[in-house]
Design a protein around this motif. Structure first.
Motif, short mmCIF file in Angstrom:
data_model
loop_
_atom_site.label_atom_id
_atom_site.label_comp_id
_atom_site.label_asym_id
_atom_site.label_seq_id
_atom_site.Cartn_x
_atom_site.Cartn_y
_atom_site.Cartn_z
N PRO A 167 70.81 29.41 65.32
CA PRO A 167 70.26 28.22 64.64
C PRO A 167 69.78 27.15 65.63
CG PRO A 167 72.24 28.93 63.53
CD PRO A 167 72.16 29.73 64.79
N ARG A 168 70.55 26.91 66.70
CA ARG A 168 70.15 25.91 67.69
C ARG A 168 68.92 26.37 68.47
NH1 ARG A 168 74.65 24.43 71.69
NH2 ARG A 168 72.87 23.27 72.55
N ALA A 169 68.88 27.65 68.84
CA ALA A 169 67.73 28.18 69.58
C ALA A 169 66.46 28.11 68.75
CB ALA A 169 68.00 29.62 70.02
N ALA A 185 65.94 26.07 66.23
CA ALA A 185 65.59 24.65 66.08
C ALA A 185 64.84 24.14 67.31
CB ALA A 185 66.85 23.82 65.85
N LYS A 186 65.31 24.52 68.49
CA LYS A 186 64.67 24.04 69.72
C LYS A 186 63.27 24.59 69.87
CE LYS A 186 65.54 23.29 74.62
NZ LYS A 186 66.53 23.36 75.73
N LEU A 187 63.06 25.85 69.44
CA LEU A 187 61.75 26.46 69.58
C LEU A 187 60.82 26.14 68.41
CD1 LEU A 187 62.90 29.99 70.78
CD2 LEU A 187 61.55 28.37 72.12
N ALA A 188 61.36 26.17 67.19
CA ALA A 188 60.50 26.10 66.01
C ALA A 188 60.19 24.68 65.56
CB ALA A 188 61.12 26.88 64.86
N ILE A 189 61.15 23.75 65.67
CA ILE A 189 60.91 22.40 65.16
C ILE A 189 59.72 21.73 65.85
CG2 ILE A 189 61.86 20.06 65.01
CD1 ILE A 189 64.54 21.29 64.28
N PRO A 190 59.64 21.76 67.19
CA PRO A 190 58.44 21.17 67.81
C PRO A 190 57.15 21.86 67.38
CG PRO A 190 60.17 21.47 69.44
CD PRO A 190 60.61 22.20 68.21
N THR A 191 57.21 23.20 67.19
CA THR A 191 56.02 23.93 66.77
C THR A 191 55.61 23.55 65.36
OG1 THR A 191 56.82 25.78 68.12
CG2 THR A 191 55.01 26.23 66.62
N ILE A 192 56.59 23.41 64.47
CA ILE A 192 56.28 22.99 63.10
C ILE A 192 55.71 21.57 63.08
CG2 ILE A 192 57.31 22.40 60.86
CD1 ILE A 192 59.30 24.70 61.33
N LEU A 193 56.32 20.68 63.84
CA LEU A 193 55.81 19.30 63.91
C LEU A 193 54.38 19.28 64.44
CD1 LEU A 193 58.95 17.38 65.27
CD2 LEU A 193 58.01 17.34 62.94
N SER A 194 54.13 20.09 65.45
CA SER A 194 52.78 20.18 65.99
C SER A 194 51.81 20.70 64.94
CB SER A 194 52.77 21.12 67.21
OG SER A 194 51.46 21.35 67.67
N SER A 195 52.23 21.73 64.20
CA SER A 195 51.37 22.28 63.14
C SER A 195 51.12 21.25 62.05
CB SER A 195 52.03 23.53 62.54
OG SER A 195 52.14 24.55 63.49
N LEU A 196 52.17 20.50 61.69
CA LEU A 196 52.00 19.47 60.67
C LEU A 196 51.05 18.37 61.12
CD1 LEU A 196 55.61 19.01 59.23
CD2 LEU A 196 53.58 19.86 58.03
N VAL A 197 51.19 17.97 62.37
CA VAL A 197 50.28 16.94 62.89
C VAL A 197 48.85 17.46 62.90
CG1 VAL A 197 49.68 15.58 64.91
CG2 VAL A 197 52.06 15.76 64.22
N MET A 198 48.67 18.74 63.23
CA MET A 198 47.33 19.32 63.20
C MET A 198 46.76 19.31 61.79
SD MET A 198 47.46 22.51 65.90
CE MET A 198 45.71 22.83 65.67
N VAL A 199 47.62 19.60 60.80
CA VAL A 199 47.17 19.55 59.41
C VAL A 199 46.79 18.13 59.02
CG1 VAL A 199 47.88 19.84 57.02
CG2 VAL A 199 48.51 21.54 58.69
N ILE A 200 47.63 17.17 59.42
CA ILE A 200 47.36 15.78 59.09
C ILE A 200 46.05 15.34 59.72
CG2 ILE A 200 48.17 13.40 59.41
CD1 ILE A 200 51.05 14.55 59.27
N TYR A 201 45.80 15.81 60.95
CA TYR A 201 44.56 15.41 61.59
C TYR A 201 43.36 16.07 60.91
CZ TYR A 201 41.97 18.41 65.02
OH TYR A 201 41.13 19.27 65.65
#
Length: 463
Positions: free
Chosen positions: A16-18, A20-36
């Motif tokens: 779960p920690r691994a 979170a460390k790998l996927a959360i930044p990727t999801i946030l990046s994807s969300l920001v790309m969608v928002i843009y």
């Protein structure tokens, strides 16, 4: 020298920690790309001109086609690098990263030149008519003619950085450009700024992608002594092992994207028959639906390095547990988002354009699109697993099933049976079949890779 921090992340850290460390930044990046992407639609929609909004929608398949190169040299290189890291083969990591970087740059330049030379027939294929052609052309001037290379390069570099487990910096690079785009959009688009309309959205996108590329160049320079990534020209070459390893995953991923472009172009051509309002509504519904779509995609991409590394190192139990945790976490979440979208579809469309006819169209489109959200997550996860394990042909098989066998024929049939409104149900029908296929294929992989932390990786044959 072995990087102990990477070993801790990939081999020792609780799953779960691994993840979170790998996927959360990727999801946030994807969300920001969608928002843009939504920012383009939102600020162009504030002009309240369906023609300008239709221009952004009609040009979208070309921007989507960038992902064919992104997938070829981004997904392919990332998978190759992560598997090489799992084998502790650091020279292959360096040569793979250099190959992916320079090939994506060359392809971006060629993409720009080809779209510019064949601009007029391309606009016709996209569905632009005498009313929407000028606005679509002006948007593509900045996003394609000028912007193809930086747009492609910044995504590929994010994949390369993420392959080492550095999801945070990969996401920060992508998000830096997205945030700049959202700042520049109203300045270039709206009447109180430069009043450029759709062209202003294109210019903002071009500048933001250039900025993101600059971030990655600085990052690679700063980390040059603490990374196995290399973009030095001396590491660029066409070693058979590297080229075949990247292309085995990248080519099917690229073809998958080209099929997506084909499907989107057909959808837009069908919709354009019903006028600019219908095209604008379809585009808004698609962009809103991209939010959970990108969450699912970002999560599957985020866990890919963990799956690749543990497969290559022979730790099949950790690989399997990673996949099962991802399913248990995301599937209920996607189902809840789908329900929320269905209930609030009208209000979501109204946020982007307060136009009664567009709201009526868009509400029905969005309610159809959102039915696919839980299903598409299983599809994305399965394809991500195939790519992580080097099973490129399995990923290609899913792409062919999704578009050629299921979705594109469904567009023709549903439009004939239920004109216009039936188009939005093609994707949910295709994803229902693919979700079932994903479960079957993942079970096969689990069965072939039973056991603990030793032994040669075993995969189902790619029939």
């Amino acid at each position: 020298m072995e990087d102990n921090e990477k070993v801790l992340l990939f081999e020792k850290m609780p799953i779960p920690r691994a993840i979170a460390k790998l996927a959360i930044p990727t999801i946030l990046s994807s969300l920001v790309m969608v928002i843009y992407n939504l920012a383009d639609t939102y600020f162009v929609g504030m002009i309240n001109d369906p023609i300008q909004n239709a221009a952004v929608t009609l040009a979208y398949p070309v921007l989507l086609a960038f992902n064919a190169v992104n997938n070829l040299f981004g997904v392919g290189t990332s998978s190759m690098m992560s598997r090489a890291l799992g084998r502790k083969d650091y020279e292959t990591v360096k040569r793979s990263s250099a190959f992916g970087f320079y090939c994506s740059l060359i392809c971006g330049i060629l993409f720009s030149m080809m779209c510019t030379v064949f601009k007029d027939p391309l606009l016709t294929v996209l569905g632009a008519d005498d009313i929407t052609r000028a606005a679509t052309d002006s948007y593509m001037l900045w996003t394609v003619t000028c912007g193809a290379a930086p747009s492609i390069l910044n995504v590929v570099m994010a994949y390369i950085v993420r392959s080492e487990g550095d999801s945070l910096h990969a996401s920060m690079g992508t998000m830096s450009g997205c945030f700049l785009n959202m700042i520049l959009d109203p300045i270039f688009i709206l009447p109180w700024g430069f009043n450029m309309g759709a062209a202003g959205a294109g210019l903002a996108t071009f500048l933001s992608n250039c900025f993101a590329c600059g971030y990655f160049f600085v990052l690679m320079y700063v980390k040059r002594k603490n990374t196995f990534i290399s973009i030095h020209p001396r590491k660029f070459g066409f070693q058979r092992f590297v080229v075949m390893g990247i292309c085995a995953v990248g080519v099917p991923a690229s073809i998958q994207n080209l099929l997506n472009v084909t499907g989107t172009t057909i959808l837009n051509n069908f919709t354009s028959v019903y006028g600019a309002d219908a095209v604008a509504a379809m585009g808004i519904a698609q962009k809103i639906n991209m939010v959970p779509f990108q969450i699912a995609l970002g999560f599957s991409q985020g866990v890919m390095p963990l799956i690749s590394y543990n497969y290559a190192s022979g730790n099949h139990r950790r690989m399997k547990d990673t996949i099962l945790f991802a399913i248990r976490l995301m599937l209920p979440a996607m189902a809840a988002v789908s329900a929320g979208y269905y209930i609030g579809a009208g209000g979501l469309i109204r946020l982007f354009m307060d136009h009664d006819e567009i709201i009526a169209y868009g509400t029905r489109f969005l309610r159809a699109f959102c039915l696919a959200q839980p299903l598409i997550y299983m599809d994305f996860l399965a394809v991500g697993v195939f790519q992580a394990l080097g099973l490129g042909r399995n990923a290609l098989m899913f792409a062919i099933m999704r578009k050629i066998i299921l979705e594109i024929p469904a567009l023709f049939i549903l439009n004939a049976l239920f004109p216009l409104y039936g188009l939005a149900y093609a994707q949910p029908l295709a994803e229902l079949v693919l979700a079932a296929a994903a479960v079957v294929m993942l079970r096969r992989i689990f069965k072939k890779n039973q056991g603990g932390t030793a032994g040669r990786p075993s995969l189902p044959t790619e029939d």
